[in-house]
Design a protein around this motif. Structure first.
Motif, PDB file in Angstrom:
ATOM      1  N   THR A  41       0.829  -1.227  -0.018  1.00  0.00           N
ATOM      2  CA  THR A  41       0.038  -0.055  -0.036  1.00  0.00           C
ATOM      3  C   THR A  41       0.980   1.187   0.216  1.00  0.00           C
ATOM      4  O   THR A  41       1.527   1.505   0.946  1.00  0.00           O
ATOM      5  N   ILE A  42       0.947   2.196  -1.026  1.00  0.00           N
ATOM      6  CA  ILE A  42       1.599   3.254  -1.276  1.00  0.00           C
ATOM      7  C   ILE A  42       0.775   4.525  -1.092  1.00  0.00           C
ATOM      8  O   ILE A  42      -0.343   4.725  -2.090  1.00  0.00           O
ATOM      9  N   ASN A  43       1.462   5.453  -0.432  1.00  0.00           N
ATOM     10  CA  ASN A  43       0.611   6.827  -0.395  1.00  0.00           C
ATOM     11  C   ASN A  43       1.503   7.644  -1.263  1.00  0.00           C
ATOM     12  O   ASN A  43       2.495   7.881  -1.062  1.00  0.00           O
ATOM     13  N   THR A  44       0.937   8.348  -2.400  1.00  0.00           N
ATOM     14  CA  THR A  44       1.610   9.343  -3.078  1.00  0.00           C
ATOM     15  C   THR A  44       0.799  10.681  -3.389  1.00  0.00           C
ATOM     16  O   THR A  44      -0.272  10.569  -3.018  1.00  0.00           O
ATOM     17  N   THR A  45       1.023  11.304  -4.520  1.00  0.00           N
ATOM     18  CA  THR A  45       0.233  12.623  -4.726  1.00  0.00           C
ATOM     19  C   THR A  45       0.077  12.376  -6.262  1.00  0.00           C
ATOM     20  O   THR A  45       1.294  12.080  -7.047  1.00  0.00           O
ATOM     21  N   ILE A  46      -1.085  12.659  -6.760  1.00  0.00           N
ATOM     22  CA  ILE A  46      -1.067  12.807  -8.116  1.00  0.00           C
ATOM     23  C   ILE A  46      -1.918  14.162  -8.542  1.00  0.00           C
ATOM     24  O   ILE A  46      -2.375  15.075  -7.746  1.00  0.00           O
ATOM     25  N   CYS A  47      -1.839  14.308  -9.722  1.00  0.00           N
ATOM     26  CA  CYS A  47      -2.507  15.712 -10.039  1.00  0.00           C
ATOM     27  C   CYS A  47      -4.105  15.293 -10.315  1.00  0.00           C
ATOM     28  O   CYS A  47      -4.555  14.433 -11.192  1.00  0.00           O
ATOM     29  N   ALA A  48      -4.701  16.120  -9.628  1.00  0.00           N
ATOM     30  CA  ALA A  48      -6.322  16.090  -9.818  1.00  0.00           C
ATOM     31  C   ALA A  48      -6.958  17.520  -9.668  1.00  0.00           C
ATOM     32  O   ALA A  48      -6.394  18.249  -8.787  1.00  0.00           O
ATOM     33  N   GLY A  49      -7.966  17.708 -10.470  1.00  0.00           N
ATOM     34  CA  GLY A  49      -8.830  18.936 -10.185  1.00  0.00           C
ATOM     35  C   GLY A  49      -9.510  19.500 -11.359  1.00  0.00           C
ATOM     36  O   GLY A  49      -9.794  18.744 -12.437  1.00  0.00           O
ATOM     37  N   TYR A  50      -9.817  20.573 -11.286  1.00  0.00           N
ATOM     38  CA  TYR A  50     -10.704  21.169 -12.420  1.00  0.00           C
ATOM     39  C   TYR A  50      -9.611  22.127 -13.380  1.00  0.00           C
ATOM     40  O   TYR A  50      -9.117  23.063 -12.847  1.00  0.00           O
ATOM     41  N   CYS A  51     -10.081  21.909 -14.708  1.00  0.00           N
ATOM     42  CA  CYS A  51      -9.375  22.811 -15.554  1.00  0.00           C
ATOM     43  C   CYS A  51     -10.268  23.646 -16.415  1.00  0.00           C
ATOM     44  O   CYS A  51     -11.434  23.016 -16.869  1.00  0.00           O
ATOM     45  N   MET A  52     -10.344  24.897 -16.444  1.00  0.00           N
ATOM     46  CA  MET A  52     -11.172  25.502 -17.375  1.00  0.00           C
ATOM     47  C   MET A  52     -11.084  24.932 -18.835  1.00  0.00           C
ATOM     48  O   MET A  52      -9.987  25.081 -19.400  1.00  0.00           O
ATOM     49  N   THR A  53     -12.259  25.051 -19.404  1.00  0.00           N
ATOM     50  CA  THR A  53     -12.392  24.561 -20.717  1.00  0.00           C
ATOM     51  C   THR A  53     -13.659  25.167 -21.455  1.00  0.00           C
ATOM     52  O   THR A  53     -14.506  25.742 -20.673  1.00  0.00           O
ATOM     53  N   ARG A  54     -13.498  25.333 -22.884  1.00  0.00           N
ATOM     54  CA  ARG A  54     -14.719  25.692 -23.495  1.00  0.00           C
ATOM     55  C   ARG A  54     -15.007  24.930 -24.556  1.00  0.00           C
ATOM     56  O   ARG A  54     -14.082  24.245 -25.409  1.00  0.00           O
ATOM     57  N   THR A  73      -2.765  17.911 -15.428  1.00  0.00           N
ATOM     58  CA  THR A  73      -1.424  17.230 -15.574  1.00  0.00           C
ATOM     59  C   THR A  73      -0.338  17.651 -14.912  1.00  0.00           C
ATOM     60  O   THR A  73      -0.337  18.585 -14.127  1.00  0.00           O
ATOM     61  N   TYR A  74       0.745  16.893 -14.744  1.00  0.00           N
ATOM     62  CA  TYR A  74       1.756  17.122 -13.953  1.00  0.00           C
ATOM     63  C   TYR A  74       2.789  18.282 -14.766  1.00  0.00           C
ATOM     64  O   TYR A  74       2.890  18.205 -15.784  1.00  0.00           O
ATOM     65  N   ARG A  75       3.241  19.251 -13.868  1.00  0.00           N
ATOM     66  CA  ARG A  75       4.139  20.072 -14.047  1.00  0.00           C
ATOM     67  C   ARG A  75       5.661  19.600 -13.923  1.00  0.00           C
ATOM     68  O   ARG A  75       6.424  19.512 -14.647  1.00  0.00           O
ATOM     69  N   ASP A  76       5.734  19.295 -12.432  1.00  0.00           N
ATOM     70  CA  ASP A  76       6.855  18.796 -12.070  1.00  0.00           C
ATOM     71  C   ASP A  76       6.384  17.253 -11.187  1.00  0.00           C
ATOM     72  O   ASP A  76       5.648  17.309 -10.604  1.00  0.00           O
ATOM     73  N   TYR A  97       6.957   4.462  -9.312  1.00  0.00           N
ATOM     74  CA  TYR A  97       5.596   5.272  -9.504  1.00  0.00           C
ATOM     75  C   TYR A  97       5.960   7.081  -9.326  1.00  0.00           C
ATOM     76  O   TYR A  97       7.051   7.212  -8.536  1.00  0.00           O
ATOM     77  N   PRO A  98       5.120   7.581  -9.965  1.00  0.00           N
ATOM     78  CA  PRO A  98       5.358   9.121 -10.014  1.00  0.00           C
ATOM     79  C   PRO A  98       4.695   9.760  -8.746  1.00  0.00           C
ATOM     80  O   PRO A  98       3.796   9.295  -8.064  1.00  0.00           O
ATOM     81  N   VAL A  99       5.270  10.819  -8.376  1.00  0.00           N
ATOM     82  CA  VAL A  99       4.822  11.683  -7.205  1.00  0.00           C
ATOM     83  C   VAL A  99       4.859  12.958  -7.809  1.00  0.00           C
ATOM     84  O   VAL A  99       5.875  13.650  -8.277  1.00  0.00           O
ATOM     85  N   ALA A 100       3.771  13.468  -7.701  1.00  0.00           N
ATOM     86  CA  ALA A 100       3.215  14.954  -8.438  1.00  0.00           C
ATOM     87  C   ALA A 100       4.061  15.782  -7.415  1.00  0.00           C
ATOM     88  O   ALA A 100       3.827  16.026  -6.102  1.00  0.00           O
ATOM     89  N   LEU A 101       4.724  17.077  -7.770  1.00  0.00           N
ATOM     90  CA  LEU A 101       5.399  18.034  -6.981  1.00  0.00           C
ATOM     91  C   LEU A 101       4.609  19.152  -7.477  1.00  0.00           C
ATOM     92  O   LEU A 101       4.416  19.857  -6.382  1.00  0.00           O
ATOM     93  N   SER A 102       3.929  19.629  -8.699  1.00  0.00           N
ATOM     94  CA  SER A 102       3.141  20.539  -8.938  1.00  0.00           C
ATOM     95  C   SER A 102       2.449  20.128 -10.337  1.00  0.00           C
ATOM     96  O   SER A 102       3.067  19.354 -10.802  1.00  0.00           O
ATOM     97  N   CYS A 103       1.306  20.915 -10.515  1.00  0.00           N
ATOM     98  CA  CYS A 103       0.369  20.512 -11.445  1.00  0.00           C
ATOM     99  C   CYS A 103       0.073  21.693 -12.408  1.00  0.00           C
ATOM    100  O   CYS A 103       0.264  22.899 -11.829  1.00  0.00           O
TER     101      CYS A 103
END
Length: 138
Positions: A41-54, A73-76, A97-103
């Motif tokens: 069982t691994i605790n990590t960070t992913i990128c998630a959330g809302y992006c403005m789109t039209r 998506t991932y920035r760093d 596995y990837p660890v999100a630093l910024s999105c």
């Protein structure tokens, strides 16, 4: 007083429409290999959330690449590697596995992201669990 309230509401709506809420979010994943005795069982960070789109009305007249929409998506990011316990000698026990630093909101990069929203996948262990916390197996 009403004018201040109205201006703050308009400012809030304007900022809400231009700002995205795409941030690193905690995520728990379960990793197991058929040949190994334990599930990790691994605790990590992913990128998630809302992006403005039209949605553009003139879809029929635009090339396909112009129709893609921004995703969170991932920035760093960095990769971490863990060892799955209980693996026989002939099986590689390592899992990266990837660890999100910024999105950021942007086009999905298939070099390091799965850009397809899949059906619900199971995220549970079928074997005894071991937790992985800050570089130590527990």
């Amino acid at each position: 007083m009403a004018a201040v309230f109205l201006m703050s509401m308009l400012l809030g709506l304007a900022c809400g429409q231009t700002m995205s809420f795409c941030i690193p979010t905690e995520y728990t994943m379960h990793v197991e290999r058929r040949e190994c005795a334990y599930c990790l069982t691994i605790n990590t960070t992913i990128c998630a959330g809302y992006c403005m789109t039209r949605d553009i009305n003139g879809k029929l007249f635009l090339p396909k690449y112009a129709l893609s929409q921004d995703v969170c998506t991932y920035r760093d990011f960095i990769y971490r590697t863990v060892e799955i316990p209980g693996c026989p000698l002939h099986v590689a026990p390592y899992f990266s596995y990837p660890v999100a630093l910024s999105c950021e909101c942007g086009k999905c990069n298939t070099d390091y992201s799965d850009c397809i929203h899949e059906a619900i996948k199971t995220n549970y262990c079928t074997k005894p669990q071991k937790s992985y916390l800050v570089g130590f197996s527990v």
